[in-house]
Scaffold this motif. Structure first.
Motif, PDB file in Angstrom:
ATOM      1  N   ASP A 168      37.612   2.911  44.651  1.00  0.00           N
ATOM      2  CA  ASP A 168      36.277   2.813  45.253  1.00  0.00           C
ATOM      3  C   ASP A 168      35.697   1.406  45.245  1.00  0.00           C
ATOM      4  O   ASP A 168      35.124   0.963  46.242  1.00  0.00           O
ATOM      5  N   VAL A 169      35.824   0.688  44.124  1.00  0.00           N
ATOM      6  CA  VAL A 169      35.302  -0.679  44.081  1.00  0.00           C
ATOM      7  C   VAL A 169      36.045  -1.584  45.066  1.00  0.00           C
ATOM      8  O   VAL A 169      35.402  -2.343  45.811  1.00  0.00           O
ATOM      9  N   PRO A 170      37.403  -1.551  45.129  1.00  0.00           N
ATOM     10  CA  PRO A 170      38.081  -2.353  46.168  1.00  0.00           C
ATOM     11  C   PRO A 170      37.635  -2.003  47.582  1.00  0.00           C
ATOM     12  O   PRO A 170      37.520  -2.897  48.434  1.00  0.00           O
ATOM     13  N   ILE A 171      37.348  -0.716  47.847  1.00  0.00           N
ATOM     14  CA  ILE A 171      36.872  -0.330  49.179  1.00  0.00           C
ATOM     15  C   ILE A 171      35.521  -0.978  49.469  1.00  0.00           C
ATOM     16  O   ILE A 171      35.296  -1.511  50.566  1.00  0.00           O
ATOM     17  N   VAL A 172      34.619  -0.957  48.490  1.00  0.00           N
ATOM     18  CA  VAL A 172      33.298  -1.569  48.689  1.00  0.00           C
ATOM     19  C   VAL A 172      33.439  -3.073  48.915  1.00  0.00           C
ATOM     20  O   VAL A 172      32.740  -3.658  49.758  1.00  0.00           O
ATOM     21  N   VAL A 173      34.346  -3.730  48.173  1.00  0.00           N
ATOM     22  CA  VAL A 173      34.566  -5.166  48.358  1.00  0.00           C
ATOM     23  C   VAL A 173      35.071  -5.458  49.767  1.00  0.00           C
ATOM     24  O   VAL A 173      34.575  -6.357  50.456  1.00  0.00           O
ATOM     25  N   VAL A 174      36.056  -4.684  50.224  1.00  0.00           N
ATOM     26  CA  VAL A 174      36.628  -4.894  51.564  1.00  0.00           C
ATOM     27  C   VAL A 174      35.576  -4.661  52.647  1.00  0.00           C
ATOM     28  O   VAL A 174      35.455  -5.453  53.603  1.00  0.00           O
ATOM     29  N   HIS A 218      36.253   8.392  55.265  1.00  0.00           N
ATOM     30  CA  HIS A 218      36.376   8.214  53.811  1.00  0.00           C
ATOM     31  C   HIS A 218      35.804   9.407  53.058  1.00  0.00           C
ATOM     32  O   HIS A 218      36.389   9.868  52.071  1.00  0.00           O
ATOM     33  N   THR A 219      34.681   9.933  53.528  1.00  0.00           N
ATOM     34  CA  THR A 219      34.052  11.061  52.840  1.00  0.00           C
ATOM     35  C   THR A 219      34.924  12.316  52.925  1.00  0.00           C
ATOM     36  O   THR A 219      35.105  13.028  51.928  1.00  0.00           O
ATOM     37  N   VAL A 220      35.466  12.587  54.106  1.00  0.00           N
ATOM     38  CA  VAL A 220      36.357  13.743  54.266  1.00  0.00           C
ATOM     39  C   VAL A 220      37.569  13.606  53.351  1.00  0.00           C
ATOM     40  O   VAL A 220      37.965  14.555  52.648  1.00  0.00           O
ATOM     41  N   TRP A 221      38.171  12.425  53.338  1.00  0.00           N
ATOM     42  CA  TRP A 221      39.338  12.193  52.480  1.00  0.00           C
ATOM     43  C   TRP A 221      38.976  12.368  51.010  1.00  0.00           C
ATOM     44  O   TRP A 221      39.724  12.985  50.237  1.00  0.00           O
ATOM     45  N   LEU A 222      37.813  11.843  50.597  1.00  0.00           N
ATOM     46  CA  LEU A 222      37.391  11.904  49.197  1.00  0.00           C
ATOM     47  C   LEU A 222      37.225  13.344  48.732  1.00  0.00           C
ATOM     48  O   LEU A 222      37.720  13.738  47.669  1.00  0.00           O
ATOM     49  N   VAL A 223      36.534  14.146  49.526  1.00  0.00           N
ATOM     50  CA  VAL A 223      36.280  15.538  49.144  1.00  0.00           C
ATOM     51  C   VAL A 223      37.579  16.336  49.125  1.00  0.00           C
ATOM     52  O   VAL A 223      37.838  17.113  48.188  1.00  0.00           O
ATOM     53  N   CYS A 224      38.435  16.165  50.131  1.00  0.00           N
ATOM     54  CA  CYS A 224      39.710  16.899  50.174  1.00  0.00           C
ATOM     55  C   CYS A 224      40.600  16.519  48.998  1.00  0.00           C
ATOM     56  O   CYS A 224      41.226  17.381  48.368  1.00  0.00           O
ATOM     57  N   ALA A 225      40.667  15.217  48.697  1.00  0.00           N
ATOM     58  CA  ALA A 225      41.484  14.766  47.568  1.00  0.00           C
ATOM     59  C   ALA A 225      40.944  15.316  46.254  1.00  0.00           C
ATOM     60  O   ALA A 225      41.720  15.723  45.375  1.00  0.00           O
ATOM     61  N   ALA A 226      39.628  15.355  46.118  1.00  0.00           N
ATOM     62  CA  ALA A 226      39.028  15.865  44.890  1.00  0.00           C
ATOM     63  C   ALA A 226      39.318  17.345  44.703  1.00  0.00           C
ATOM     64  O   ALA A 226      39.608  17.801  43.593  1.00  0.00           O
ATOM     65  N   ARG A 227      39.257  18.116  45.777  1.00  0.00           N
ATOM     66  CA  ARG A 227      39.557  19.550  45.678  1.00  0.00           C
ATOM     67  C   ARG A 227      41.026  19.785  45.340  1.00  0.00           C
ATOM     68  O   ARG A 227      41.357  20.682  44.564  1.00  0.00           O
ATOM     69  N   ARG A 228      41.919  18.964  45.905  1.00  0.00           N
ATOM     70  CA  ARG A 228      43.337  19.115  45.584  1.00  0.00           C
ATOM     71  C   ARG A 228      43.600  18.818  44.108  1.00  0.00           C
ATOM     72  O   ARG A 228      44.333  19.539  43.430  1.00  0.00           O
TER      73      ARG A 228
END
Length: 349
Positions: free
Chosen positions: A101-107, A136-146
């Motif tokens: 998450d921090v690298p994403i915010v930096v980029v 990013h939000t869709v990916w985050l939620v799906c990854a968290a559920r998995r």
């Protein structure tokens, strides 16, 4: 005026308490970690004032105020909110924040600075920013559920449907309280600044930015005090990403000519915003904690930047050399505190 400010502070406090309680229960009901809730529901909800302020300013033709609000909010989130929250209680930092998450915010911060280099953040660039956040939000939620299902935590047993409904209601009421509390405070402060003849850029970087960040401040401080430190840190990181993508992106889409970037913002404000994003990496990595020493150093850095903005607005600019020395000392304090944490972490291995 005093009643308006007092009412705003009280409403913020109550709203933050409801939001943190509801978010914790919502995470359990949804079968995801509190960090994910902090990065999404809490972060997006507490950024609602920034969204309203920037979009309204953009539609009214005050693009300088819209950009200043986003830049100032992101700087305040890192140096101010993390600093205050760490003083309340040292903040534990999840490994995924450091790695992802921090690298994403930096980029994204660097991309925004690149978009602004020609003096305008266009509508197409705004669409790109909003599209990135959605993906990013869709990916985050799906990854968290998995991850939750693989850990055996995908089906919560302690939280039923009624409890989940109460959690959603608490989150909704908390967000309403935060939005209205921040609005009352910002209205009063902005009126005072306007009477004093302060520019839109300075109002956006200071009063509006800090005022619209009060929900994040209240939420992170309450979360830290209650021990919900994943929410406290995730709220800041997620809010910064939301500000850069949704808030600034929608402001660019809503303005006929996009968001116009002043030369002062290109030279000073955007680089400081990028620096704030980069500072998170070493601070978070050392022992995966934001210590009280680091919190104090972050606050000192925020004080230097805010002092420069205010004195510059009053026509009494701090000499560049003095500003560089003070800023370097504050950043060196952050580096020293981070290095101390890193050495302590290595000594335990």
């Amino acid at each position: 005026m005093s009643m308006l400010l007092a009412g705003g502070l009280l409403t913020l406090a109550v709203g933050a308490e409801l939001l943190v309680r509801g978010a914790s229960r919502l995470a359990a009901a949804a079968g995801v970690s509190p960090l994910v809730i902090g990065l999404t529901v809490v972060a997006f909800g507490t950024s609602a004032p920034e969204m309203a302020a920037s979009l309204g300013a953009s539609l009214a033709g005050n693009a300088e105020l819209a950009l200043g609000n986003v830049v100032g909010s992101n700087v305040f989130n890192v140096f101010g909110i993390l600093g205050v929250s760490a003083l309340v209680a040292p903040l534990a930092v999840a490994l995924r924040l450091v790695r992802i998450d921090v690298p994403i915010v930096v980029v994204v911060s660097l991309c925004v600075a690149g978009f602004a280099a020609n003096g305008t953040i266009s509508r197409w660039e705004g669409l790109l920013l909003v599209g990135f956040l959605l993906g990013h939000t869709v990916w985050l939620v799906c990854a968290a559920r998995r991850e939750s299902r693989s850990d055996g935590g995908g089906t919560p047993t302690a939280v039923g449907g009624a409890s989940a409904a109460r959690a959603v209601a608490a989150v909704a009421l908390g967000l309403v309280g935060l939005v209205y509390g921040a609005r009352w405070l910002v209205d009063g402060a902005t009126a005072v600044a306007s009477v004093l003849g302060v520019s839109d850029r300075v109002i956006g970087l200071s009063i509006v930015a800090i005022g619209t960040s009060l929900p994040e401040l209240a939420t992170s401080v309450v979360a830290a005090a209650r021990g919900n430190r994943d929410i406290a840190v995730g709220n800041v990181v997620g809010s910064n990403l939301f500000n850069l993508t949704a808030v600034l992106g929608i402001a660019a889409i809503g303005s006929p000519g996009g968001v116009v970037v002043a030369g002062q913002a290109l030279r000073i404000d955007l680089p400081v915003m990028v620096l704030a994003a980069m500072v998170c990496a070493p601070v978070f990595f050392t022992d995966f904690e934001v210590s009280r020493r680091e919190g104090l150093a972050l606050l000192a850095t925020m004080a230097v930047y805010l002092g420069w903005v205010v004195t510059d607005a009053l026509g009494q600019s701090i000499p560049t050399g003095a500003l560089a020395i003070i800023g370097s000392v504050a950043l060196a304090a952050i580096a020293a505190a981070s290095l101390r944490q890193f050495r302590r972490m290595r000594s335990r291995e």
